[in-house]
Design an enzyme around this catalytic site. Structure first.
Site, short mmCIF file in Angstrom:
data_model
loop_
_atom_site.label_atom_id
_atom_site.label_comp_id
_atom_site.label_asym_id
_atom_site.label_seq_id
_atom_site.Cartn_x
_atom_site.Cartn_y
_atom_site.Cartn_z
N LYS A 40 37.35 81.66 21.06
CA LYS A 40 37.22 82.52 19.87
C LYS A 40 38.34 82.26 18.86
O LYS A 40 39.49 82.10 19.23
CB LYS A 40 37.25 83.98 20.31
CG LYS A 40 36.95 84.97 19.22
CD LYS A 40 36.27 86.19 19.78
CE LYS A 40 35.87 87.16 18.70
NZ LYS A 40 35.00 86.63 17.67
N GLY A 45 45.49 82.33 22.56
CA GLY A 45 45.35 81.02 23.22
C GLY A 45 44.63 80.01 22.35
O GLY A 45 45.02 78.84 22.27
N CYS A 46 43.59 80.46 21.68
CA CYS A 46 42.81 79.54 20.84
C CYS A 46 43.61 79.10 19.61
O CYS A 46 43.51 77.96 19.17
CB CYS A 46 41.49 80.18 20.43
SG CYS A 46 40.43 80.52 21.87
N THR A 47 44.40 80.01 19.08
CA THR A 47 45.26 79.66 17.94
C THR A 47 46.30 78.64 18.39
O THR A 47 46.54 77.64 17.69
CB THR A 47 45.94 80.92 17.37
OG1 THR A 47 44.92 81.82 16.92
CG2 THR A 47 46.88 80.57 16.23
N ALA A 50 44.44 75.25 18.81
CA ALA A 50 44.07 74.66 17.52
C ALA A 50 45.30 74.15 16.78
O ALA A 50 45.27 73.06 16.20
CB ALA A 50 43.32 75.69 16.67
#
Length: 151
Positions: A40, A45-47, A50
């Site tokens: 998401k 974590g995704c930030t 990325a």
């Protein structure tokens, strides 16, 4: 389990953060790809994941590799996410998780979260590396090492 080393990736087309159609047919035979599935936009974590790809993006680009992030978030969400963190690569919207299913990326954490999995694909469309781990660290470094080994 998802696709394995040596498997050919499925052909797919999805909309990117700008509403343009991204198709693997435009890249196979021309460029290696790093395809990372993440749960998401705008989550810690995704930030982190990325931004690690962003920080090393020039190394991927210098080797001719295309970096592609995929989640079920909308094009609008991806556009905001990319703008907020200056992400220079393509983010694809997979709202029905069709492509996630084609790659056989399994859900994680008691089947509640979309999985986090990274694939490195050579110019022929064959998987040369796969890494499945819910932890955000490690995906970019493994992908870069694999790209360096094939370019």
């Amino acid at each position: 389990m998802g696709l394995k080393v040596g498997d050919r990736i499925p052909d797919f087309s999805l909309a990117d953060q700008h509403g343009n159609t991204f198709s693997t047919a435009d890249y196979i035979g021309k460029k290696p790809m790093v395809i990372f599935f993440y749960p998401k936009d705008n989550t810690p974590g995704c930030t982190k994941e990325a931004c690690s790809f962003r920080d090393s993006y020039a190394e991927f680009a210098d080797r001719g590799a295309e970096v592609i992030g995929i989640s079920a978030d909308s094009e609008s969400s991806h556009r905001k996410f990319a703008s907020m963190y200056n992400l220079p690569f393509v983010l694809l919207s997979d709202p029905g998780n069709k492509v996630r299913k084609l790659f056989k990326v399994e859900k994680a954490l008691f089947n509640l979260l979309p999985g986090r999995e990274t694939y490195v694909v050579d110019k022929k469309g064959l998987v040369v590396m796969t890494f499945n781990n819910m932890g955000a660290s490690g995906h970019m470094t493994r992908a870069l090492k694999a790209i360096k080994s094939i370019t």
